[in-house]
Enzyme design. Structure first.
Site, short mmCIF file in Angstrom:
data_model
loop_
_atom_site.label_atom_id
_atom_site.label_comp_id
_atom_site.label_asym_id
_atom_site.label_seq_id
_atom_site.Cartn_x
_atom_site.Cartn_y
_atom_site.Cartn_z
N GLU A 1 0.84 -1.20 0.00
CA GLU A 1 0.00 0.00 0.00
C GLU A 1 0.87 1.25 0.00
O GLU A 1 1.93 1.28 0.63
CB GLU A 1 -0.91 -0.01 1.24
CG GLU A 1 -1.91 1.11 1.30
CD GLU A 1 -2.89 0.93 2.46
OE1 GLU A 1 -3.52 1.93 2.85
OE2 GLU A 1 -3.03 -0.20 2.98
N GLU B 1 -3.28 10.35 2.87
CA GLU B 1 -4.47 10.50 3.71
C GLU B 1 -4.49 11.93 4.25
O GLU B 1 -3.51 12.39 4.83
CB GLU B 1 -4.47 9.50 4.86
CG GLU B 1 -4.60 8.06 4.41
CD GLU B 1 -4.72 7.10 5.58
OE1 GLU B 1 -5.48 6.13 5.46
OE2 GLU B 1 -4.06 7.33 6.62
#
Length: 269
Positions: free
Chosen positions: A98, A102
């Protein structure tokens, strides 16, 4: 067939769409949210909304083994405390890879926190956080993930904010074997997102909305990004960002790593 040829063929196969730009109808599916995610303007704009019942999210129709993905995003304005807006790549399975952008909301007048992380085989703990040098709610800004076999470079409006190099020679895990899908979402995380969960989401301000446009996905292995490195100008801009706008770096968190920083943090190159 040699291992290299097999690897290269797999890369070409996964990257079947090659280069695509600015059409959400073609490239993504709204994956969840019960209508809170909307593709508008003939595929040129996608909005995600969050209310007390649910957030929303979308994902790419295709997986990519390496690539450069650009996305223009305008974040939730006003009091966005408790909300998280995301743009990231992720593989499937319990030992996933990943690469994260964010955006952690905050109270009106306080800056967003841009939280970044890299996971390999389900292991992350490589957080770096930043404030931005502009208001990310006033206009669209371009956030980019460049991922090739040698490095990951995260950029904001073409300014690099983070580079994560492949240091497998030192025993450091690097995501290079699992194709990843692109995801984006808007969701409630008021148990941790703003001041460690001290500031909760003000639902009287709902629905919250984030907007995405001008998606560009280049997964063609013979493009420049596949061997791209940081030149001296990019390195200088990276140092400027990290000196002036970085607010957390796992590499310098001595309480977290009392026995010494992770290996990738101690290299000079």
């Amino acid at each position: 067939m040699s291992p290299f040829k097999i690897f290269f063929f797999t890369t070409l196969l996964v990257a079947a769409f090659s280069v695509s730009a600015a059409d959400f109808n073609t490239d993504v599916n709204v994956a969840w949210g019960n209508g809170r995610g909307k593709i508008l303007n003939n595929g040129q704009l996608l909005t995600l909304s969050l209310d007390k019942s649910s957030g929303s999210g979308f994902q790419s129709k295709t997986e990519y083994l390496f690539g450069k993905i650009d996305m223009q995003i305008k974040l939730v304005p006003g009091n966005s405390a408790g909300t998280v807006t995301t743009f990231y790549l992720k593989s499937e399975g319990s030992t996933w890879d990943e690469i994260d952008f964010e955006f952690l909301g905050n109270m009106s007048g306080d800056p967003y926190t841009l939280h970044t992380n890299v996971y390999t085989q389900g292991k992350g703990d490589k957080e770096q956080q930043f404030h931005l040098w502009f208001d990310p709610t006033a206009n669209f800004h371009t956030y980019s993930i460049l991922w090739n076999p040698q490095r990951i470079i995260l950029t904001v409006d073409d300014t690099p904010i983070r580079e994560f190099k492949n240091y497998e020679s030192l025993g450091v895990l690097f995501p290079k074997n699992k194709p990843m899908r692109m995801y984006a979402s808007l969701w409630n995380a008021d148990d941790w997102a703003t001041r460690g969960g001290l500031v909760k989401t003000d639902w009287s301000k709902a629905p919250f909305m984030a907007s995405y446009r001008n998606i560009k996905i280049d997964s063609k292995p013979n493009s420049n990004w596949y061997t791209q490195e940081m030149d001296s100008t990019s390195q200088a801009r990276l140092k400027w960002v990290q000196k002036n706008y970085m607010i957390y770096n796992y590499c310098t968190d001595h309480r977290r790593f009392p026995q010494g920083a992770p290996k990738e943090c101690t290299t000079s190159s």
